[in-house]
Design an enzyme around this catalytic site. Sequence first.
Site, PDB file in Angstrom:
ATOM      1  N   VAL A  96       0.695  -1.249   0.325  1.00  0.00           N
ATOM      2  CA  VAL A  96      -0.025  -0.144  -0.373  1.00  0.00           C
ATOM      3  C   VAL A  96       0.816   1.573  -0.021  1.00  0.00           C
ATOM      4  CG1 VAL A  96      -2.071  -1.193   0.932  1.00  0.00           C
ATOM      5  CG2 VAL A  96      -0.211  -0.125   2.321  1.00  0.00           C
ATOM      6  N   ASN A 138      -6.444  -1.295   6.877  1.00  0.00           N
ATOM      7  CA  ASN A 138      -6.361  -1.797   7.534  1.00  0.00           C
ATOM      8  C   ASN A 138      -4.851  -1.865   8.193  1.00  0.00           C
ATOM      9  OD1 ASN A 138      -6.813  -3.342  10.441  1.00  0.00           O
ATOM     10  ND2 ASN A 138      -5.358  -5.186   8.778  1.00  0.00           N
ATOM     11  N   SER A 154      -5.812   4.571  15.659  1.00  0.00           N
ATOM     12  CA  SER A 154      -5.215   3.682  16.927  1.00  0.00           C
ATOM     13  C   SER A 154      -5.760   5.335  17.725  1.00  0.00           C
ATOM     14  CB  SER A 154      -4.198   3.967  17.151  1.00  0.00           C
ATOM     15  OG  SER A 154      -4.338   3.232  18.244  1.00  0.00           O
ATOM     16  N   TYR A 193       4.414   6.559  15.287  1.00  0.00           N
ATOM     17  CA  TYR A 193       3.093   6.119  14.840  1.00  0.00           C
ATOM     18  C   TYR A 193       2.075   6.691  15.630  1.00  0.00           C
ATOM     19  CZ  TYR A 193      -0.414   1.523  15.696  1.00  0.00           C
ATOM     20  OH  TYR A 193      -1.286   1.732  15.989  1.00  0.00           O
ATOM     21  N   ALA A 211       1.608   9.924  15.143  1.00  0.00           N
ATOM     22  CA  ALA A 211       1.626  11.266  14.462  1.00  0.00           C
ATOM     23  C   ALA A 211       1.070  10.608  13.263  1.00  0.00           C
ATOM     24  CB  ALA A 211       2.983  11.758  14.245  1.00  0.00           C
ATOM     25  N   SER A 212       1.194   9.107  12.661  1.00  0.00           N
ATOM     26  CA  SER A 212       0.213   8.807  11.528  1.00  0.00           C
ATOM     27  C   SER A 212      -1.175   8.003  11.443  1.00  0.00           C
ATOM     28  CB  SER A 212       1.021   7.030  11.066  1.00  0.00           C
ATOM     29  OG  SER A 212       0.580   6.060  12.447  1.00  0.00           O
ATOM     30  N   LYS A 213      -1.105   7.931  13.063  1.00  0.00           N
ATOM     31  CA  LYS A 213      -2.770   7.999  13.259  1.00  0.00           C
ATOM     32  C   LYS A 213      -3.328   8.984  13.449  1.00  0.00           C
ATOM     33  CE  LYS A 213      -2.393   2.811  13.107  1.00  0.00           C
ATOM     34  NZ  LYS A 213      -2.829   2.419  11.918  1.00  0.00           N
ATOM     35  N   ILE A 225      -5.419  -4.301  21.052  1.00  0.00           N
ATOM     36  CA  ILE A 225      -6.201  -5.626  20.339  1.00  0.00           C
ATOM     37  C   ILE A 225      -4.908  -6.715  20.251  1.00  0.00           C
ATOM     38  CG2 ILE A 225      -7.551  -6.580  18.819  1.00  0.00           C
ATOM     39  CD1 ILE A 225      -8.888  -3.937  20.297  1.00  0.00           C
TER      40      ILE A 225
HETATM   41  N1  LIG Z   1      -3.135  -4.916  17.789  1.00  0.00           N
HETATM   42  C1  LIG Z   1      -3.257  -3.368  18.063  1.00  0.00           C
HETATM   43  O1  LIG Z   1      -3.066  -3.198  19.099  1.00  0.00           O
HETATM   44  C2  LIG Z   1      -3.511  -2.272  17.544  1.00  0.00           C
HETATM   45  C3  LIG Z   1      -4.057  -1.209  18.686  1.00  0.00           C
HETATM   46  C4  LIG Z   1      -4.814   0.423  17.430  1.00  0.00           C
HETATM   47  C5  LIG Z   1      -4.929   0.386  16.104  1.00  0.00           C
HETATM   48  N2  LIG Z   1      -3.838  -1.032  15.515  1.00  0.00           N
HETATM   49  C6  LIG Z   1      -4.041  -0.757  13.902  1.00  0.00           C
HETATM   50  O2  LIG Z   1      -4.925  -2.193  13.905  1.00  0.00           O
HETATM   51  C7  LIG Z   1      -4.332  -2.753  11.804  1.00  0.00           C
HETATM   52  C8  LIG Z   1      -3.574  -3.633  12.295  1.00  0.00           C
HETATM   53  O3  LIG Z   1      -3.306  -3.744  13.088  1.00  0.00           O
HETATM   54  P1  LIG Z   1      -2.578  -5.667  13.959  1.00  0.00           P
HETATM   55  O4  LIG Z   1      -2.136  -5.676  15.000  1.00  0.00           O
HETATM   56  O5  LIG Z   1      -3.342  -6.647  12.944  1.00  0.00           O
HETATM   57  O6  LIG Z   1      -1.206  -5.777  13.223  1.00  0.00           O
HETATM   58  P2  LIG Z   1      -0.515  -6.627  12.162  1.00  0.00           P
HETATM   59  O7  LIG Z   1      -0.994  -8.215  12.863  1.00  0.00           O
HETATM   60  O8  LIG Z   1       0.481  -6.764  12.016  1.00  0.00           O
HETATM   61  O9  LIG Z   1      -1.110  -6.924  10.406  1.00  0.00           O
HETATM   62  C9  LIG Z   1      -0.295  -5.658   9.527  1.00  0.00           C
HETATM   63  C10 LIG Z   1      -1.077  -6.376   8.418  1.00  0.00           C
HETATM   64  O10 LIG Z   1      -0.830  -5.054   7.709  1.00  0.00           O
HETATM   65  C11 LIG Z   1       0.071  -5.276   6.110  1.00  0.00           C
HETATM   66  N3  LIG Z   1       0.562  -4.840   5.823  1.00  0.00           N
HETATM   67  C12 LIG Z   1       2.072  -4.222   6.452  1.00  0.00           C
HETATM   68  N4  LIG Z   1       2.552  -3.467   5.855  1.00  0.00           N
HETATM   69  C13 LIG Z   1       2.222  -3.210   4.291  1.00  0.00           C
HETATM   70  C14 LIG Z   1       2.430  -2.780   3.397  1.00  0.00           C
HETATM   71  N5  LIG Z   1       3.074  -2.139   3.118  1.00  0.00           N
HETATM   72  N6  LIG Z   1       1.063  -3.112   2.048  1.00  0.00           N
HETATM   73  C15 LIG Z   1       0.559  -4.453   2.482  1.00  0.00           C
HETATM   74  N7  LIG Z   1      -0.460  -4.499   3.757  1.00  0.00           N
HETATM   75  C16 LIG Z   1       0.720  -4.168   4.705  1.00  0.00           C
HETATM   76  C17 LIG Z   1       0.526  -7.178   7.194  1.00  0.00           C
HETATM   77  O11 LIG Z   1      -0.011  -7.791   5.859  1.00  0.00           O
HETATM   78  P3  LIG Z   1       1.989  -8.603   5.192  1.00  0.00           P
HETATM   79  O12 LIG Z   1       2.488  -8.868   6.298  1.00  0.00           O
HETATM   80  O13 LIG Z   1       1.293  -9.347   4.229  1.00  0.00           O
HETATM   81  O14 LIG Z   1       2.721  -7.861   4.033  1.00  0.00           O
HETATM   82  C18 LIG Z   1      -0.622  -7.645   7.900  1.00  0.00           C
HETATM   83  O15 LIG Z   1      -1.156  -8.338   7.433  1.00  0.00           O
HETATM   84  C19 LIG Z   1      -3.259  -1.969  12.079  1.00  0.00           C
HETATM   85  O16 LIG Z   1      -3.453  -0.674  10.794  1.00  0.00           O
HETATM   86  C20 LIG Z   1      -2.432  -1.053  13.479  1.00  0.00           C
HETATM   87  O17 LIG Z   1      -1.803   0.079  13.231  1.00  0.00           O
HETATM   88  C21 LIG Z   1      -3.447  -1.813  16.317  1.00  0.00           C
END
Ligand SMILES: NC(=O)c1ccc[n+]([C@@H]2O[C@H](COP(=O)([O-])OP(=O)(O)OC[C@H]3O[C@@H](n4cnc5c(N)ncnc54)[C@H](OP(=O)(O)O)[C@@H]3O)[C@@H](O)[C@H]2O)c1
Length: 250
Positions: free
Chosen positions: A55, A81, A131, A144, A146-148, A176
Amino acid sequence: MRLKGKTALVTGGRQGIGRAIVERLADEGARVMTCGRAYRPSDLPKEIGWQVADVSDGASVRKLAGQVRATFGGLSILVNNAGVQIEKTLAETTDADWDRLMGTNAKGVFLCCREMIPLMERGGSIINIGSVSGNTADPGLALYNASKAFVHGLTRSIAVDHGPAIRCNAILPGWIMTGMADAAFALASDPDRAKADALSRHPAGRFGQGSDIAALAAWLACDEAGFATGQCYTLDGGLTAASPLNPGLF
Ligand SMILES: NC(=O)c1ccc[n+]([C@@H]2O[C@H](COP(=O)([O-])OP(=O)(O)OC[C@H]3O[C@@H](n4cnc5c(N)ncnc54)[C@H](OP(=O)(O)O)[C@@H]3O)[C@@H](O)[C@H]2O)c1
């Protein structure tokens, strides 16, 4: 089956929150495509489309938009996402860190929205995963956070500029339990204690699961949410509801 007849693209659906959203939207009747930077996950249900896409790369996102058009003809739901986290203060952050983190979390959301909005000719719902860290600063997560905050701001702008045809909202998760959360706890000097402390701050009595976020995403995607746009919906088990002042004093 609130999403029957709709088509959806969820970025970063290999695992974690993205995967839970993919499965929930499909369960509710949508035709779903997702993407990641590499191979198709072997356990992804066969009815879910998979594209290799980065992305943060304009050419890759334009190619993805072409694949969405060729497969679905148009798009009703976009869930931005995909995201990465880099645990550094501003002083520790390198130029390469900026490119990786802002490229994915900020530019990636911009590119996907810009390239997919023209596919939403019959109206659409965009759901950006922000986030709670974009509203209050988590220590050691400077870019991170700032990006959110960027994602939250862009969400409002898209809603204002592209409504009423397109609704745009953000979901702001707290803790999460995914690979990203595990990696963050692993960095603490005492991960078990850090986890127990974080858990004790949740009025809901538990951490979140991807399915919690997916349930809200499914509602924001469906027509029942027609009055919901331009908003940032916190979903954090009550974590940010408590005053940080005088903990345990009364
Ligand atoms: N977990 C939490 O507590 C939490 C809290 C607040 C917000 N969030 C947000 O929720 C979202 C999902 O987080 P998560 O916890 O599920 O993280 P995760 O388990 O690390 O999954 C992140 C996903 O993003 C994909 N990704 C990363 N860079 C990419 C790129 N350049 N192009 C395409 N796909 C990409 C990865 O897939 P590949 O490796 O296949 O590319 C992976 O499937 C994120 O935006 C994160 O900031 C998470």
